[in-house]
Design a protein around this motif. Structure first.
Motif, short mmCIF file in Angstrom:
data_model
loop_
_atom_site.label_atom_id
_atom_site.label_comp_id
_atom_site.label_asym_id
_atom_site.label_seq_id
_atom_site.Cartn_x
_atom_site.Cartn_y
_atom_site.Cartn_z
N UNK A 59 -5.65 35.35 69.19
CA UNK A 59 -6.76 34.38 69.06
C UNK A 59 -6.31 33.41 70.15
N UNK A 60 -4.94 33.15 70.35
CA UNK A 60 -4.51 32.10 71.53
C UNK A 60 -4.59 30.94 70.71
N UNK A 61 -5.08 30.68 69.34
CA UNK A 61 -4.79 29.39 68.84
C UNK A 61 -3.38 28.99 68.65
N UNK A 62 -3.24 27.68 68.93
CA UNK A 62 -1.61 27.01 69.09
C UNK A 62 -1.21 26.44 67.54
N UNK A 63 -2.29 26.34 66.81
CA UNK A 63 -1.64 25.82 65.61
C UNK A 63 -1.49 26.98 64.64
N UNK A 64 -0.19 27.04 64.15
CA UNK A 64 0.30 28.05 63.52
C UNK A 64 -0.21 28.41 62.00
N UNK A 65 -1.02 27.58 61.53
CA UNK A 65 -1.53 27.37 60.18
C UNK A 65 -3.05 28.04 60.11
#
Length: 296
Positions: A59-65
């Protein structure tokens, strides 16, 4: 229109990312503001494994949660309107007695596992959830990564790792890994990504996991060869995440198109390769899977 299988849903997700020009199993970002590197469910605190790690990375999201819709609500927050969910898969036990479903394992004479999925959202897609930011990850400098070095050194069934020349490969017949000199790599990330890739190959040796995609005869470009390469790509990505390294991978059009064709022709390839890769990564990390557990 027939309902899509979980295999088809997962494969279409990966193919979509490949067509956008990114290998989704390559974690293409650094997350210095977060302690976690592996995508993790915020509520259960359990990191995603196998194909779920790949799907959330993609997804490319930087937040790991990550959270489910209900979990976001239970934490006093909400999912932003229009946010696109990401599927994660799991194996659901089906307890049977005389071919009919029963409530518990104790009442059953057999148990089967059914592949299912549910949807999650990254915290970047949510509002009103207060998550305390944690300490930084180690910066990526051209110095040995102590965690990665420890993984390779402490690997209990480790084969010999030789350095020299200008190629990286694993030799099953003699059970050793050949790598160029460390100084030849542009960064430690390049070195460890490559070393982990070859280490995953080595786990398939007959003295270790005896993986058929490695031990069997496989011509270049064959289905078996492709599966083993994808296992190594996935497994290296898992080990890089575990040690806080930004994985490096070829995102050339030719490379991505070759995987698009493979995944389109075999919807089960991604899940099977990710499952094998998780077992391989766990082997390098000297982890033993729980009895009866399925890779996720």
């Amino acid at each position: 229109m027939s309902k899509k299988s979980v295999y088809e849903i997962v494969t279409e997700n990966l193919i979509g990312k490949l067509k956008e020009g990114t290998a989704p199993w390559a974690k293409p970002w650094a997350t210095p503001e977060y302690e976690a590197s592996v995508p993790t469910n915020l509520v259960s605190k359990k990191p995603y494994r196998g194909i779920n790690q790949i799907l959330t990375w993609a997804t490319g999201h930087t937040n790991p949660y990550w959270v489910t819709f209900k979990q976001a609500k239970s934490l006093g927050g909400s999912v932003r309107k229009g946010a696109k969910s990401t599927p994660v898969i799991f194996w659901s036990p089906l307890h049977l007695k005389n071919g009919k479903r029963v409530a518990t394992k104790e009442l059953a004479d057999t148990t089967k596992f059914i592949l299912r999925y549910y949807n999650v959202f990254n915290l970047d897609q949510c509002e009103g959830i207060d998550v305390e930011k944690v300490k930084d990850l180690p910066s990526e400098e051209f110095d040995p990564n102590t965690e990665a070095e420890a993984v390779l050194e402490n690997w209990e069934t480790r084969c010999e790792i030789k350095h020299g020349g200008n190629r990286a490969y694993y030799v099953p017949s003699e059970d050793y890994i050949q790598l160029p000199p460390r100084e030849a790599f542009q960064s430690p990330g390049e070195y460890y990504s490559t070393a982990f890739h070859e280490a995953i190959h080595a786990t398939g040796h007959g003295s270790r996991l005896k993986r058929s995609s490695l031990t069997g005869t496989a011509k270049f470009g064959s289905e078996t060869y492709s599966k083993e390469e994808l296992v190594a790509e996935f497994g290296a990505a898992f080990l890089c995440a575990t040690t806080g390294i930004k994985n490096t991978i070829d995102n050339s059009a030719a490379y991505l198109n070759s995987w698009i064709k493979r995944l389109e022709s075999d919807p089960k390839l991604a899940l099977e390769a990710a499952s094998a890769a998780q077992k391989a990564a766990d082997h390098v990390l000297n982890k033993k899977a729980p009895i009866g557990a399925k890779d996720k």
